[in-house]
Design a protein around this motif. Structure first.
Motif, PDB file in Angstrom:
ATOM      1  N   ALA A  19       0.829  -1.200   0.000  1.00 45.26           N
ATOM      2  CA  ALA A  19       0.000   0.000   0.000  1.00 45.26           C
ATOM      3  C   ALA A  19       0.863   1.250   0.000  1.00 45.26           C
ATOM      4  CB  ALA A  19      -0.920   0.001   1.213  1.00 45.26           C
ATOM      5  N   PHE A  50      -2.545   5.483   2.746  1.00 46.46           N
ATOM      6  CA  PHE A  50      -3.670   4.640   2.351  1.00 46.46           C
ATOM      7  C   PHE A  50      -3.822   3.519   3.366  1.00 46.46           C
ATOM      8  CE2 PHE A  50      -2.972   6.756  -1.654  1.00 46.46           C
ATOM      9  CZ  PHE A  50      -4.238   6.829  -2.225  1.00 46.46           C
ATOM     10  N   GLN A  51      -5.055   3.269   3.833  1.00 45.48           N
ATOM     11  CA  GLN A  51      -5.309   2.204   4.786  1.00 45.48           C
ATOM     12  C   GLN A  51      -5.211   0.851   4.087  1.00 45.48           C
ATOM     13  OE1 GLN A  51      -5.751   2.541   8.065  1.00 45.48           O
ATOM     14  NE2 GLN A  51      -5.556   4.788   7.893  1.00 45.48           N
ATOM     15  N   GLU A 104      -6.591  -2.008   4.800  1.00 48.28           N
ATOM     16  CA  GLU A 104      -7.860  -2.707   4.605  1.00 48.28           C
ATOM     17  C   GLU A 104      -8.636  -2.125   3.436  1.00 48.28           C
ATOM     18  OE1 GLU A 104     -10.497  -5.642   4.991  1.00 48.28           O
ATOM     19  OE2 GLU A 104      -8.579  -5.442   6.062  1.00 48.28           O
ATOM     20  N   ASP A 105      -8.561  -0.800   3.261  1.00 46.42           N
ATOM     21  CA  ASP A 105      -9.236  -0.184   2.119  1.00 46.42           C
ATOM     22  C   ASP A 105      -8.608  -0.632   0.806  1.00 46.42           C
ATOM     23  OD1 ASP A 105     -10.846   1.116   3.895  1.00 46.42           O
ATOM     24  OD2 ASP A 105      -9.731   3.010   3.825  1.00 46.42           O
ATOM     25  N   VAL A 106      -7.273  -0.709   0.777  1.00 44.74           N
ATOM     26  CA  VAL A 106      -6.587  -1.165  -0.435  1.00 44.74           C
ATOM     27  C   VAL A 106      -6.942  -2.614  -0.729  1.00 44.74           C
ATOM     28  CG1 VAL A 106      -4.338  -1.587  -1.486  1.00 44.74           C
ATOM     29  CG2 VAL A 106      -4.716   0.486  -0.152  1.00 44.74           C
ATOM     30  N   ARG A 107      -7.012  -3.433   0.306  1.00 45.32           N
ATOM     31  CA  ARG A 107      -7.365  -4.847   0.113  1.00 45.32           C
ATOM     32  C   ARG A 107      -8.765  -4.976  -0.487  1.00 45.32           C
ATOM     33  NH1 ARG A 107     -10.166  -8.762   2.786  1.00 45.32           N
ATOM     34  NH2 ARG A 107      -9.410 -10.910   2.497  1.00 45.32           N
ATOM     35  N   THR A 108      -9.710  -4.192   0.008  1.00 46.36           N
ATOM     36  CA  THR A 108     -11.071  -4.254  -0.528  1.00 46.36           C
ATOM     37  C   THR A 108     -11.105  -3.817  -1.984  1.00 46.36           C
ATOM     38  OG1 THR A 108     -11.985  -3.818   1.673  1.00 46.36           O
ATOM     39  CG2 THR A 108     -13.423  -3.415  -0.215  1.00 46.36           C
ATOM     40  N   GLN A 109     -10.364  -2.759  -2.325  1.00 47.88           N
ATOM     41  CA  GLN A 109     -10.341  -2.292  -3.710  1.00 47.88           C
ATOM     42  C   GLN A 109      -9.718  -3.325  -4.642  1.00 47.88           C
ATOM     43  OE1 GLN A 109      -8.413   1.523  -3.779  1.00 47.88           O
ATOM     44  NE2 GLN A 109      -9.857   2.453  -2.344  1.00 47.88           N
ATOM     45  N   ARG A 140     -12.221  -6.204  -5.170  1.00 44.28           N
ATOM     46  CA  ARG A 140     -13.283  -5.822  -6.102  1.00 44.28           C
ATOM     47  C   ARG A 140     -12.778  -5.786  -7.534  1.00 44.28           C
ATOM     48  NH1 ARG A 140     -15.811  -0.877  -2.495  1.00 44.28           N
ATOM     49  NH2 ARG A 140     -17.183  -2.162  -1.170  1.00 44.28           N
ATOM     50  N   GLY A 151      -4.354   3.184  -4.421  1.00 41.14           N
ATOM     51  CA  GLY A 151      -3.638   2.822  -3.199  1.00 41.14           C
ATOM     52  C   GLY A 151      -2.554   1.792  -3.371  1.00 41.14           C
TER      53      GLY A 151
END
Length: 645
Positions: A545, A549-550, A552-557, A560, A598
């Motif tokens: 990351a 950038f967080q 967990e947010d990068v993992r979710t993106q 998806r 991210g």
């Protein structure tokens, strides 16, 4: 593709202004101030704007002629397709009498601040049949059933399986009646003797007798830990369940069968023991559709002329199995008129009408003047003053009906003894209606095929015509025949995950497409309509990351993006679904990672592809490239993402 229509006048606004200024120089050479601040230039620009609007309208004439030509050859906009699914009605308590959930009972998703509820209606009556425990027996693999009913009622326990359990051993549970489409609770008191089995992963399957074979039941929950303790087993019985004679006793039979263990799955070393048994019905499951039924709607009064059109109050009209019927009452008698696809085969005495589903219009046949001056009527004309009433039609549909599991929770129609509702699987098949641009592209195909299936494009177009709930169609040549591969409209969860079983088209869709194509294929052409074969794929991705950038947010993106890439409807390089037969390579995953803000592309990125086993869900060894056969499609299975800091 439609040929581009030429512009009758291709001059632009600025060209009109320039032409006017040149004419002014020729006619009025004394006028030399051509700046935009001059009042004369303002007048020129005003007139140029008006002429530009006229040219725009003139250039639309060829488009209008094209649309009218499509109307002449019978091209109509396709209506939206309605999503279909199943909803379970849970009783507040077991009832001694049958509970009837009538057809057209409405259920819906909850209303939110930003969205209206999505309403579904049941297709047919559902009878939630009460039941009780009747018989019990044990069947060793390859052996005869041993009845334990009398011993069980006297308080004596019995072994479910053989002393040394083998795959194929079964426990038979007889119910007092057949319970098709019902949710049944089998309450069991079991002694802790099933040594060796994992309570959360027992090698068991519950099945129901359907008169010809055993069909698997859907297990809602098992509180017995694999027949090892007291608890309830909640089963959803298939709709084909019947009462029959099994083990020389008549009952509505269920069975719990011991399966061969999967890789790494422990199995029984000793047989479980049953101390008591009881059963009762707690609910039922009905088929639903994202559409509402309108019955006995007055359409209007006939004026006695051919080619009349009457608009329905609700539109668009969703196709359904019940034929459309129009009731024409002339004051003394009521006649039933039949819906037809077109009036080409209709004569003056045929009581026919046509229902334009997208426009929501009832149309009657025209009268055409022949060369000798006579009028030829294509279909009868309702007498003047006759009242017209359509018996029933469905309205609704659209992509909003593709709701996920557990989203339908509101009972809009009151049903006695029903406490709650839920959909245990997503509703699929909802599709948007066709717009004019889609129809313009479809026109040449309709004119070329004329309802006959000869080329691959003909099969695909006819499939879309009869089944708008099908999202993708591809006709693949087969040995001595034609394979039509279809994928339904389906929505994933918030990450994009789609369960494999949800990609299977509804049986009624396959039957309707097969019957439609079978009437239009060439004699001797073997036809198969089925979903494509799916190759399961797990992508393991490791990225770093970027600062601020967080993780967990990068993992979710990233998740998806990966699910989106391999999506059967929206993935692939063109966003129209992953192409059938296209191999999967890691560099395509790398390409989508570069578009995620991210992800630090300056650091090492690891992408590995693992084929997965569809039966066990276990992944195999990593492959540098996953090759697909011509009729195969990739299916995302539990992608994994690691984000480093």
């Amino acid at each position: 593709m439609v040929l581009p229509a030429p512009d009758l006048d291709d001059r632009t606004f600025q060209q009109l202004v320039d032409d006017a200024k040149r004419m002014v120089q020729q006619r009025c050479p004394t006028w030399t101030d051509h700046n935009v601040s001059d009042p004369g230039v303002t007048l020129i620009e005003a007139f140029a704007q008006m002429v530009d609007q006229l040219i725009y309208r003139l250039n639309r004439v060829p488009e209008r002629h094209y649309v009218k030509f499509l109307d002449l050859i019978g091209v109509e906009l396709r209506p939206p397709a309605a999503a279909r699914g199943r909803v379970t009605f849970w009783l507040s308590a077991p009832q001694p009498q049958p509970v009837l959930v009538r057809a057209e009972t409405e259920v819906a998703t909850p209303r939110t601040d930003v969205a209206d509820p999505v309403v579904f209606a049941t297709n047919a009556d559902l009878t939630i049949v009460p039941c009780s425990f009747s018989r019990a027996a044990a069947v060793p693999a390859g052996g005869e059933a041993v009845d334990h009913t009398v011993a069980l009622r006297s308080g004596q326990p019995f072994d479910c399986f053989q002393r040394a359990p083998q795959a194929g051993d079964a426990l038979l549970v007889g119910l007092s009646a057949a319970v098709p489409s019902c949710a049944v609770v089998v309450r069991m008191d079991c002694r802790v003797r099933g040594v060796g089995v994992r309570p959360d992963w027992p090698p068991l399957v519950w099945e129901a007798w359907t008169g010809a074979s055993w069909t698997a039941c859907e297990l809602d929950r098992d509180e017995t830990g694999g027949l090892n303790r007291a608890g309830d087993v909640v089963l959803h019985v298939p709709e084909t369940h019947v009462a029959s004679i099994v083990a020389r006793q008549r009952a509505g039979w269920l069975r719990c069968r011991l399966l061969p263990p999967e890789e790494g799955q422990p199995t029984y070393r000793e047989s479980p023991q049953v101390l008591s048994l009881s059963a009762f019905t707690i609910g039922g499951t009905a088929r639903t559709i994202h559409a509402q039924v309108v019955r006995r709607e007055d359409v209007g009064l006939s004026d006695g002329t051919p080619a009349q059109r009457f608009s329905l109050q609700r539109r668009p009209v969703v196709p359904w199995e019940e034929p459309s019927v129009l009731e024409v009452h002339d004051g003394t008698d009521t006649q039933e008129w039949t819906a037809v696809e077109h009036f080409a085969d209709s004569g003056p005495g045929h009581r026919h009408f046509h229902l334009d589903a997208a426009a929501g219009e009832v149309q009657f046949g025209p009268a055409v003047r022949e060369s000798d001056g006579t009028l030829r009527h294509y279909g009868a004309v309702p007498p003047k003053g006759a009242s017209l009433r359509i018996r029933a039609y469905r309205t609704g549909g659209g992509v909003s009906g593709n709701v996920g599991t557990g989203q339908i929770r509101v009972l809009k129609t009151s049903v006695p003894y029903v406490a709650r509702v839920e959909n245990r699987s997503p509703a699929i098949g909802g599709a948007r209606g066709e717009d004019i641009e889609d129809a313009k592209q479809r026109g040449p195909l309709v004119l070329r095929s004329r309802g006959r299936a000869v080329t691959a494009e003909d099969f695909e177009e006819l499939t879309r015509q009869v089944a708008p709930e099908i999202a993708r169609v591809q006709c693949a040549p087969d040995a001595g025949g034609v394979r039509v591969l279809v994928v339904p409209w389906v929505e994933g969860d918030d990450i994009g995950r789609i369960r494999r079983e949800h990609l299977d088209p509804l049986p009624e869709s396959l039957a309707r497409v097969t019957a439609h194509l079978d009437e239009r294929r060439l004699i001797g052409t073997r036809l198969v309509v089925e979903p494509p074969a799916y190759r399961w794929l797990t992508a393991v991705v490791s990225v770093r990351a970027r600062p601020r950038f967080q993780a967990e947010d990068v993992r979710t993106q990233v998740l998806r993006a990966v699910y989106r890439l391999f999506d059967p409807l929206h993935g692939g390089p063109e966003g129209t679904g992953w192409p059938l037969g296209r191999a999967v390579q890691p560099h395509e995953v790398n390409a989508i990672l570069a578009r995620i803000p991210g992800v630090d592309m300056s650091e090492e990125i690891m992408v590995q592809l693992f084929p997965a086993d569809p039966d066990t869900g276990r992944r195999g060894a990593a492959v540098p490239r996953l090759a697909l056969a011509p009729g195969e499609l990739v299916h995302s299975y539990e992608h994994q993402v690691q984000v480093r800091r």
